[in-house]
Write a protein that holds these residues in place. Sequence first.
Motif, mmCIF file in Angstrom:
data_model
loop_
_atom_site.group_PDB
_atom_site.id
_atom_site.type_symbol
_atom_site.label_atom_id
_atom_site.label_comp_id
_atom_site.label_asym_id
_atom_site.label_seq_id
_atom_site.Cartn_x
_atom_site.Cartn_y
_atom_site.Cartn_z
ATOM 1 N N LEU A 33 0.838 -1.193 0.000
ATOM 2 C CA LEU A 33 0.000 0.000 0.000
ATOM 3 C C LEU A 33 0.875 1.245 0.000
ATOM 4 C CD1 LEU A 33 -2.738 -1.050 2.585
ATOM 5 C CD2 LEU A 33 -2.819 -1.209 0.108
ATOM 6 N N GLN A 34 0.278 2.346 -0.534
ATOM 7 C CA GLN A 34 0.991 3.612 -0.583
ATOM 8 C C GLN A 34 -0.003 4.736 -0.319
ATOM 9 O OE1 GLN A 34 3.134 4.205 -4.194
ATOM 10 N NE2 GLN A 34 3.991 6.188 -3.591
ATOM 11 N N ASP A 35 0.341 5.684 0.485
ATOM 12 C CA ASP A 35 -0.504 6.827 0.825
ATOM 13 C C ASP A 35 0.413 7.985 1.190
ATOM 14 O OD1 ASP A 35 -2.649 8.373 1.309
ATOM 15 O OD2 ASP A 35 -3.649 6.969 2.681
ATOM 16 N N ARG A 36 -0.242 9.143 1.564
ATOM 17 C CA ARG A 36 0.562 10.282 1.959
ATOM 18 C C ARG A 36 -0.087 10.984 3.122
ATOM 19 N NH1 ARG A 36 -0.298 15.136 -2.377
ATOM 20 N NH2 ARG A 36 -2.593 15.137 -2.413
ATOM 21 N N LEU A 37 0.743 11.696 3.827
ATOM 22 C CA LEU A 37 0.323 12.430 5.017
ATOM 23 C C LEU A 37 0.687 13.891 4.807
ATOM 24 C CD1 LEU A 37 -0.707 12.366 7.992
ATOM 25 C CD2 LEU A 37 1.650 11.988 8.690
ATOM 26 N N LEU A 38 -0.333 14.795 4.977
ATOM 27 C CA LEU A 38 -0.116 16.218 4.771
ATOM 28 C C LEU A 38 0.103 16.889 6.117
ATOM 29 C CD1 LEU A 38 -2.848 16.990 2.059
ATOM 30 C CD2 LEU A 38 -0.407 16.538 1.746
ATOM 31 N N LEU A 39 1.148 17.725 6.163
ATOM 32 C CA LEU A 39 1.479 18.463 7.374
ATOM 33 C C LEU A 39 1.414 19.953 7.037
ATOM 34 C CD1 LEU A 39 2.503 18.588 10.290
ATOM 35 C CD2 LEU A 39 4.842 18.400 9.397
ATOM 36 N N LEU A 40 0.480 20.644 7.674
ATOM 37 C CA LEU A 40 0.289 22.077 7.427
ATOM 38 C C LEU A 40 1.038 22.858 8.485
ATOM 39 C CD1 LEU A 40 -3.570 22.042 6.690
ATOM 40 C CD2 LEU A 40 -1.675 21.862 5.076
ATOM 41 N N ILE A 41 1.974 23.690 8.030
ATOM 42 C CA ILE A 41 2.765 24.529 8.933
ATOM 43 C C ILE A 41 2.551 25.964 8.475
ATOM 44 C CG2 ILE A 41 5.065 24.978 9.861
ATOM 45 C CD1 ILE A 41 5.868 22.182 8.986
ATOM 46 N N GLU A 42 1.586 26.605 9.183
ATOM 47 C CA GLU A 42 1.163 27.953 8.803
ATOM 48 C C GLU A 42 0.795 27.991 7.326
ATOM 49 O OE1 GLU A 42 4.037 30.777 10.163
ATOM 50 O OE2 GLU A 42 3.599 30.407 12.268
ATOM 51 N N ASP A 43 1.584 28.670 6.514
ATOM 52 C CA ASP A 43 1.233 28.763 5.098
ATOM 53 C C ASP A 43 1.879 27.671 4.249
ATOM 54 O OD1 ASP A 43 -0.228 30.999 5.718
ATOM 55 O OD2 ASP A 43 1.447 32.375 5.277
ATOM 56 N N ASP A 44 2.796 26.820 4.839
ATOM 57 C CA ASP A 44 3.480 25.771 4.070
ATOM 58 C C ASP A 44 2.769 24.434 4.250
ATOM 59 O OD1 ASP A 44 5.369 27.613 3.322
ATOM 60 O OD2 ASP A 44 6.711 27.137 5.005
ATOM 61 N N VAL A 45 2.891 23.603 3.210
ATOM 62 C CA VAL A 45 2.320 22.245 3.227
ATOM 63 C C VAL A 45 3.461 21.255 2.960
ATOM 64 C CG1 VAL A 45 0.688 20.645 2.208
ATOM 65 C CG2 VAL A 45 0.097 23.080 2.404
ATOM 66 N N VAL A 46 3.640 20.323 3.877
ATOM 67 C CA VAL A 46 4.687 19.289 3.731
ATOM 68 C C VAL A 46 3.994 17.964 3.411
ATOM 69 C CG1 VAL A 46 6.579 18.067 4.833
ATOM 70 C CG2 VAL A 46 6.186 20.498 5.341
ATOM 71 N N ASP A 47 4.434 17.327 2.310
ATOM 72 C CA ASP A 47 3.848 16.048 1.872
ATOM 73 C C ASP A 47 4.743 14.915 2.364
ATOM 74 O OD1 ASP A 47 2.439 14.054 0.737
ATOM 75 O OD2 ASP A 47 2.766 14.675 -1.344
ATOM 76 N N ILE A 48 4.225 14.066 3.236
ATOM 77 C CA ILE A 48 4.990 12.945 3.802
ATOM 78 C C ILE A 48 4.414 11.652 3.218
ATOM 79 C CG2 ILE A 48 5.685 11.714 5.900
ATOM 80 C CD1 ILE A 48 5.237 14.335 7.424
ATOM 81 N N PRO A 49 5.220 10.915 2.311
ATOM 82 C CA PRO A 49 4.701 9.655 1.757
ATOM 83 C C PRO A 49 4.723 8.545 2.799
ATOM 84 C CG PRO A 49 6.903 10.063 0.946
ATOM 85 C CD PRO A 49 6.528 11.287 1.746
ATOM 86 N N MET A 50 3.744 7.637 2.698
ATOM 87 C CA MET A 50 3.662 6.464 3.579
ATOM 88 C C MET A 50 3.588 5.206 2.711
ATOM 89 S SD MET A 50 1.119 7.637 6.663
ATOM 90 C CE MET A 50 -0.260 7.843 5.562
#
Length: 874
Positions: A33-50
């Motif tokens: 399986l493959q998915d992603r996790l979004l991390l919102l830091i104020e105005d930035d968005v960090v995409d963390i794959p799982m």
Amino acid sequence: QFKLIVENPEKPVASGLQVTAFVEYYPESEEDLQDRLLLLIEDDVVDIPMLGLIPCCYLEIESEINFGAVTANSKIISKEISIANHGSASGTFKISYDGVVLLNIEPTSGVVEPKSMKTVKVDICTDVPRIIKEMIKVELEGHGCTEVWIKAVVVEQVLKVLGVSCGNILECINFGPVYFGSSKTEQISLYNESPECMDWVAVLEDNAIGGEMGTDLQRSADAVLQDLSLKNRTRDVDVSTLILCIPSQGTLLPYAKSLITLCFSPKKFKRDFRVNDSSPKQDYVLFLRFEAVGNKDGWLQAFSDGATAITMNHPRHMELALTGSGLPVMLSFNPGPVIKFMDCFLGEQTQVLCTLKNESESLPVTFSFRKTAHFNISPEKGKIKKKSAKDVIFSFSPHQIGTFKVKQVVDIIGTGLEKNNLQVSKTKSFHQIYLSFIGVCKSKRKNIVFKINPGITPMISNATGQFVADGTGQCTDTAPVAILKSTQTQIHTHWINRSYKGDAFIAFPNDRAASIRPSEWNKKYRTIFTKTERYNYIDPEFSYTDCERLSKEAHKEYYADFISSLRQRRLQKDAARQFYIYNNSVNIGLKPAEGLISPKMSITDFHEEKLQFKMLPLNENCPLTSRKLAAIGSKSSIKEIWSGLSAMPSSTQEKEDCSLTLTPKQLHQILIGPPTMDFGDVCVYSTTARKLHIINNLLVHIWIQIEIETDELQQTSPLSQVVPPLTKTHIPIVFETNTLGMFKRSFTYTINNQHLGHVLVVAKAVSVELELSARELILNPIPGYLAETEFRATVRVYNPRNHPAEFTWKPIITDRGTAFSIQPAKGFVEAYRDLECEVVWHPGFNSPEAGEFNLCVHKGNTIKLKCFAKVTIH
């Protein structure tokens, strides 16, 4: 299938603080399986794959097993290869091989746990030289089929004799002509052309075909045949004293060389006095064999029941031919051997010119004259070339008067070995020639004149004058004087002194001018004619008193006693020292042979001593000989012991012998074999035994211990035995298997718990089997009987295996039925036996004339027998 567990902060996160989030993965199916996790830091968005991966195995194996270069010594060698699992799940493997070279692969299948390794052992047999390059297929889970190569180079264990300077292979060494009693040495290199260490020994073949000892090869056949006595005499000669091999045993590292010195020392064989020894030359042709210790293939035949050790030629043994000739010293003297000198006077000298001629056509001669009183030789030493001569001057210079008969020794100088250190050659005298010198020294005539001795000589009781020789040789006018020996006459003796003691000293009439004191106080002196006692004046100022004389004698006696006591003490210390030297269990404080009479030897003792001499070499540098080994082997074979041997050393002598470290020579005289035990075809579930023969040709006990790890040989017993000296015995090796196929394993043994050896066991496990004497049987009518009577014939059933076989005859019935029967219809055939079965045809109106039977062996083969009835219609 991913779950996020987190509590988002409501307020901004200050510096130095953190927020923790948990991600859980719970798969519901076996798929990645493959998915992603979004991390919102104020105005930035960090995409963390799982990524969610299912657990799997990752197997890896080496691609090659290389045994390298190994020696062909029928040993089973093993190497291991590893299968590693780098994955997170268990993985399976399976190994397949369809060749015949590899003996054993264990295990052929299995499971490798995660993050672990599995070891696979591969065995090969080094029975024949060859290049092994085999492939095995390994099926790894998740990896497919992988090829693994098994490589090895099996080479022969070879000894080579090389030249020291050239490095070429030597087949023959020619020592050339050598004087009897001297020695000549040659050096060779012994090369171990194999990848393993090798213990080697030198064996002198004194009974080989083509060998010659003491025969002149240039003589005609008729001349040699007339001298058969020499041939018979050379049979009892110890040839190891003619050829020395230094060293005659040793150990060679892989691909290493060893320097060996060969020494040729010819000895002259005496012929019968009836044979005319016209040829002084004696030729020798001998063969020296270098062989590896433990290679019993060469002189152990395959041991079967009742077999013995047989000496055979081995292709791996290196044989070196040795040739040489022995020559006597042919030095003649002219004149000689008796040389007479002219008579001479004291102080004069006479000379004789002598010619020394070397009559040898091959060798020069070096001579040296020993010093002799009254005779001089010039030159005293020298060297004469072959077929040459040299002049020597003998001088007679006497130092006293008389006749001189002297034996002059002439030493012949050559090269020889020292007795204490045979590895060192030195120049020494190996032959002596004796000459006889005869010389006469005459005295010159001298005039005898009368002289008066004017000195005081109290101890002399003769006349005052003497006749002495005048050495000047000049004539004098002095007339001879007649002197009366007064001590022997009583003419002028006074009658009062007629009874004086005859031992009194006589004083000369002219001695008073020197002194009137006597030489000794207790001695009396008388006059020369009247024998009247002389007056002796003793001066008290210069003479000893009686007390002083007694004191002086006491001092002399004291010091004499003191010196005597010192001598006695020294003798006692020396006796005590000698006692402690010989104070052991053998000598018990007595000096060997001190005052003992030598025992008388009988003929039997002489033969036993001669046999003992043949069995033991003289020293370590004397090589073993073929006749010695044969004599020892025949003696050991006579003394054969089958039972009653102890498993461990018990007595003191056995413990001492079995703790010895044996030399290669000693190991070479211990025969354990056969080196390959071939059981042949062996039935499964049966027990078969073969004899492992042990021959101890040494004069000490040996301890044999067998180590067996194979299940098929576990029934072997005993596994330990102490073998007495000069004894032959055996250990039964029992083989039993339940698996069909080829069996090839080796077991090891030790001698004295130190020296290793091995034996290869070969067998083919088969099922029970029966054989028929014929596959088709024709039944003829018996002459004289009616045609309607039964036809009979017999067929023989053989059992070639080592296990009883159970059989059953099953007829094959066709549509017309069968008219044949066989008896017995079932039964057993013992191992290596046979059984006769009778087939009967019963004639009838519709009886078939052909029939078939199947011989069915229980857990074995099936054979078809066809039967035909031969009916004759008249």
